[in-house]
Write a protein that holds these residues in place. Structure first.
Motif, PDB file in Angstrom:
ATOM      1  N   PRO A  69      38.012   5.097 -21.935  1.00 22.55           N
ATOM      2  CA  PRO A  69      38.491   5.948 -20.852  1.00 22.55           C
ATOM      3  C   PRO A  69      39.912   6.441 -21.073  1.00 22.55           C
ATOM      4  CG  PRO A  69      37.385   4.015 -19.982  1.00 22.55           C
ATOM      5  CD  PRO A  69      37.532   3.813 -21.473  1.00 22.55           C
ATOM      6  N   GLY A  70      40.091   7.729 -20.809  1.00 20.99           N
ATOM      7  CA  GLY A  70      41.417   8.308 -20.856  1.00 20.99           C
ATOM      8  C   GLY A  70      41.860   8.808 -22.220  1.00 20.99           C
ATOM      9  N   THR A  71      41.008   8.701 -23.241  1.00 18.42           N
ATOM     10  CA  THR A  71      41.467   9.102 -24.558  1.00 18.42           C
ATOM     11  C   THR A  71      41.108  10.543 -24.912  1.00 18.42           C
ATOM     12  OG1 THR A  71      39.514   8.171 -25.647  1.00 18.42           O
ATOM     13  CG2 THR A  71      41.456   6.748 -25.436  1.00 18.42           C
ATOM     14  N   VAL A  72      40.125  11.128 -24.286  1.00 19.29           N
ATOM     15  CA  VAL A  72      39.753  12.515 -24.530  1.00 19.29           C
ATOM     16  C   VAL A  72      39.931  13.261 -23.211  1.00 19.29           C
ATOM     17  CG1 VAL A  72      37.942  14.104 -25.277  1.00 19.29           C
ATOM     18  CG2 VAL A  72      38.105  11.826 -26.305  1.00 19.29           C
ATOM     19  N   PRO A  73      40.986  14.068 -23.089  1.00 21.53           N
ATOM     20  CA  PRO A  73      41.296  14.707 -21.807  1.00 21.53           C
ATOM     21  C   PRO A  73      40.137  15.493 -21.200  1.00 21.53           C
ATOM     22  CG  PRO A  73      43.101  15.015 -23.339  1.00 21.53           C
ATOM     23  CD  PRO A  73      41.980  14.394 -24.115  1.00 21.53           C
ATOM     24  N   GLU A  74      39.405  16.222 -22.019  1.00 21.64           N
ATOM     25  CA  GLU A  74      38.279  17.005 -21.497  1.00 21.64           C
ATOM     26  C   GLU A  74      37.204  16.101 -20.906  1.00 21.64           C
ATOM     27  OE1 GLU A  74      40.329  19.038 -24.870  1.00 21.64           O
ATOM     28  OE2 GLU A  74      39.387  17.074 -24.661  1.00 21.64           O
ATOM     29  N   GLU A  75      36.994  14.940 -21.511  1.00 25.37           N
ATOM     30  CA  GLU A  75      35.999  13.995 -20.997  1.00 25.37           C
ATOM     31  C   GLU A  75      36.468  13.358 -19.687  1.00 25.37           C
ATOM     32  OE1 GLU A  75      32.902  13.560 -22.024  1.00 25.37           O
ATOM     33  OE2 GLU A  75      33.257  15.069 -23.579  1.00 25.37           O
ATOM     34  N   VAL A  76      37.773  13.145 -19.552  1.00 21.43           N
ATOM     35  CA  VAL A  76      38.319  12.637 -18.288  1.00 21.43           C
ATOM     36  C   VAL A  76      38.006  13.628 -17.171  1.00 21.43           C
ATOM     37  CG1 VAL A  76      40.457  12.097 -17.032  1.00 21.43           C
ATOM     38  CG2 VAL A  76      40.136  11.271 -19.376  1.00 21.43           C
ATOM     39  N   VAL A  77      38.295  14.902 -17.420  1.00 23.96           N
ATOM     40  CA  VAL A  77      38.064  15.934 -16.407  1.00 23.96           C
ATOM     41  C   VAL A  77      36.579  16.063 -16.095  1.00 23.96           C
ATOM     42  CG1 VAL A  77      38.193  18.427 -15.982  1.00 23.96           C
ATOM     43  CG2 VAL A  77      40.198  17.187 -16.842  1.00 23.96           C
ATOM     44  N   ARG A  78      35.746  16.116 -17.119  1.00 23.11           N
ATOM     45  CA  ARG A  78      34.293  16.218 -16.882  1.00 23.11           C
ATOM     46  C   ARG A  78      33.761  14.996 -16.123  1.00 23.11           C
ATOM     47  NH1 ARG A  78      31.481  20.330 -19.177  1.00 23.11           N
ATOM     48  NH2 ARG A  78      32.470  21.440 -20.899  1.00 23.11           N
ATOM     49  N   GLY A  79      34.227  13.812 -16.501  1.00 22.39           N
ATOM     50  CA  GLY A  79      33.788  12.600 -15.809  1.00 22.39           C
ATOM     51  C   GLY A  79      34.157  12.633 -14.342  1.00 22.39           C
ATOM     52  N   PHE A  80      35.375  13.055 -14.050  1.00 19.13           N
ATOM     53  CA  PHE A  80      35.827  13.174 -12.662  1.00 19.13           C
ATOM     54  C   PHE A  80      34.998  14.203 -11.904  1.00 19.13           C
ATOM     55  CE2 PHE A  80      38.523  15.504  -9.619  1.00 19.13           C
ATOM     56  CZ  PHE A  80      38.753  14.488  -8.704  1.00 19.13           C
ATOM     57  N   LEU A  81      34.831  15.402 -12.460  1.00 16.17           N
ATOM     58  CA  LEU A  81      34.086  16.454 -11.769  1.00 16.17           C
ATOM     59  C   LEU A  81      32.620  16.074 -11.576  1.00 16.17           C
ATOM     60  CD1 LEU A  81      35.655  19.643 -13.388  1.00 16.17           C
ATOM     61  CD2 LEU A  81      36.052  18.734 -11.082  1.00 16.17           C
ATOM     62  N   ASP A  82      32.011  15.430 -12.577  1.00 14.91           N
ATOM     63  CA  ASP A  82      30.615  14.985 -12.436  1.00 14.91           C
ATOM     64  C   ASP A  82      30.488  13.975 -11.298  1.00 14.91           C
ATOM     65  OD1 ASP A  82      29.918  16.599 -14.574  1.00 14.91           O
ATOM     66  OD2 ASP A  82      29.733  14.944 -16.011  1.00 14.91           O
ATOM     67  N   ALA A  83      31.420  13.027 -11.233  1.00 15.01           N
ATOM     68  CA  ALA A  83      31.376  12.019 -10.164  1.00 15.01           C
ATOM     69  C   ALA A  83      31.582  12.669  -8.798  1.00 15.01           C
ATOM     70  CB  ALA A  83      32.435  10.946 -10.408  1.00 15.01           C
ATOM     71  N   MET A  84      32.492  13.624  -8.711  1.00 11.11           N
ATOM     72  CA  MET A  84      32.738  14.297  -7.427  1.00 11.11           C
ATOM     73  C   MET A  84      31.525  15.106  -6.987  1.00 11.11           C
ATOM     74  SD  MET A  84      35.543  13.389  -6.107  1.00 11.11           S
ATOM     75  CE  MET A  84      35.582  14.579  -4.768  1.00 11.11           C
ATOM     76  N   GLU A  85      30.838  15.732  -7.919  1.00 12.41           N
ATOM     77  CA  GLU A  85      29.669  16.547  -7.567  1.00 12.41           C
ATOM     78  C   GLU A  85      28.586  15.718  -6.878  1.00 12.41           C
ATOM     79  OE1 GLU A  85      26.350  19.335  -9.747  1.00 12.41           O
ATOM     80  OE2 GLU A  85      28.412  19.386 -10.504  1.00 12.41           O
ATOM     81  N   VAL A  86      28.403  14.481  -7.316  1.00 15.77           N
ATOM     82  CA  VAL A  86      27.386  13.613  -6.703  1.00 15.77           C
ATOM     83  C   VAL A  86      27.993  12.697  -5.645  1.00 15.77           C
ATOM     84  CG1 VAL A  86      25.846  13.720  -8.696  1.00 15.77           C
ATOM     85  CG2 VAL A  86      27.532  11.862  -8.536  1.00 15.77           C
ATOM     86  N   ARG A  87      29.273  12.932  -5.332  1.00 20.67           N
ATOM     87  CA  ARG A  87      30.025  12.185  -4.313  1.00 20.67           C
ATOM     88  C   ARG A  87      30.074  10.680  -4.591  1.00 20.67           C
ATOM     89  NH1 ARG A  87      32.287  16.514  -3.565  1.00 20.67           N
ATOM     90  NH2 ARG A  87      32.198  17.650  -1.603  1.00 20.67           N
ATOM     91  N   ASP A  88      30.187  10.344  -5.888  1.00 19.32           N
ATOM     92  CA  ASP A  88      30.407   8.957  -6.286  1.00 19.32           C
ATOM     93  C   ASP A  88      31.925   8.758  -6.312  1.00 19.32           C
ATOM     94  OD1 ASP A  88      30.683   6.478  -7.488  1.00 19.32           O
ATOM     95  OD2 ASP A  88      29.167   6.863  -9.047  1.00 19.32           O
ATOM     96  N   LEU A  89      32.490   8.523  -5.133  1.00 19.48           N
ATOM     97  CA  LEU A  89      33.947   8.485  -5.003  1.00 19.48           C
ATOM     98  C   LEU A  89      34.585   7.328  -5.768  1.00 19.48           C
ATOM     99  CD1 LEU A  89      34.545   9.577  -1.308  1.00 19.48           C
ATOM    100  CD2 LEU A  89      34.231  10.958  -3.361  1.00 19.48           C
ATOM    101  N   SER A  90      33.913   6.194  -5.832  1.00 22.52           N
ATOM    102  CA  SER A  90      34.521   5.072  -6.566  1.00 22.52           C
ATOM    103  C   SER A  90      34.599   5.383  -8.050  1.00 22.52           C
ATOM    104  CB  SER A  90      33.772   3.768  -6.303  1.00 22.52           C
ATOM    105  OG  SER A  90      32.448   3.863  -6.750  1.00 22.52           O
ATOM    106  N   ARG A  91      33.574   6.011  -8.611  1.00 18.17           N
ATOM    107  CA  ARG A  91      33.623   6.406 -10.032  1.00 18.17           C
ATOM    108  C   ARG A  91      34.677   7.499 -10.233  1.00 18.17           C
ATOM    109  NH1 ARG A  91      29.899   9.793 -13.559  1.00 18.17           N
ATOM    110  NH2 ARG A  91      28.870  10.247 -11.602  1.00 18.17           N
ATOM    111  N   ALA A  92      34.732   8.466  -9.314  1.00 13.44           N
ATOM    112  CA  ALA A  92      35.734   9.535  -9.415  1.00 13.44           C
ATOM    113  C   ALA A  92      37.149   8.954  -9.358  1.00 13.44           C
ATOM    114  CB  ALA A  92      35.534  10.567  -8.312  1.00 13.44           C
ATOM    115  N   GLU A  93      37.365   7.986  -8.486  1.00 11.27           N
ATOM    116  CA  GLU A  93      38.694   7.371  -8.362  1.00 11.27           C
ATOM    117  C   GLU A  93      39.106   6.636  -9.635  1.00 11.27           C
ATOM    118  OE1 GLU A  93      38.387   5.073  -4.780  1.00 11.27           O
ATOM    119  OE2 GLU A  93      38.838   6.812  -3.516  1.00 11.27           O
ATOM    120  N   SER A  94      38.134   6.179 -10.423  1.00 15.89           N
ATOM    121  CA  SER A  94      38.473   5.477 -11.662  1.00 15.89           C
ATOM    122  C   SER A  94      39.181   6.387 -12.667  1.00 15.89           C
ATOM    123  CB  SER A  94      37.220   4.867 -12.298  1.00 15.89           C
ATOM    124  OG  SER A  94      36.405   5.874 -12.884  1.00 15.89           O
TER     125      SER A  94
END
Length: 191
Positions: A69-94
């Protein structure tokens, strides 16, 4: 034209080496007005047992990957946006850094994801993003990722919308999202 030579301890994947070459080419082009075809990057590999630093053998460092986690900036952003889309707030907060803030059209600023969900619930039932482009710029400890594309979803009355332009700008600090700025045409799409 520029020639860059890099020595690596053998053991990195082809994907990582290609990504490194692309980033080095981009770095040169930000400094020199060079055609990308004119920038040559040569990677030389040495065996781990043929390399020492400080009088001690060394092994290759960990490659930046989506699994770390946190080593590929584009993957950080995609991971956050994917989690937000399905409203998985705990995963998004990570994916968020301490002191995270986000700013939406109209100057609406929030610091918690549950605030965003409550604010959005008064505007639409659901929304998803089709990302067309992710662009990354790094300046030492601060990395900026800008993504743009189109939104689709449903208004509160169930009417669908699509093709709404958006731009998100993310500032990452230590591999986590510290700030998100959002611009979109949702207000125009409502008209």
């Amino acid at each position: 034209m520029p020639v860059i030579q890099v020595s690596l301890i053998r053991g990195y994947s082809t994907e990582l080496k290609q990504r490194l070459c692309a980033h080095l080419t981009d770095a040169v082009r930000r400094s020199i007005a060079a055609d990308p075809e004119g920038v040559t990057v040569l990677l030389h590999e040495v065996e781990p047992d043929a390399y020492m630093r400080g009088g001690r053998p060394r092994m290759p460092g960990k490659a930046a990957t989506a699994e770390i986690p946190g080593t590929v900036p584009e993957e950080v952003v995609r991971g956050f946006l994917d989690a937000m889309e399905v409203r998985d707030l705990s995963r998004a907060e990570s994916w968020l850094d301490a002191g995270f803030s986000m700013v939406f059209p109209g100057g609406v600023e929030m610091t918690r994801l549950d605030e965003l969900v409550a604010w959005a619930a008064e505007r639409y039932r659901c929304v998803s993003k089709r990302i067309d482009v992710l662009e990354t710029c790094d300046e030492g400890e601060r990395i900026t990722v800008v993504c743009h594309g189109e939104l689709r979803g449903e208004w509160l009355d169930g009417t669908p919308f699509a093709g709404v332009r958006f731009i998100d700008r993310f500032e990452l600090r230590h591999g986590r999202i510290a700030r998100q700025q959002v611009w979109n045409d949702l207000a125009l799409a409502r008209c």
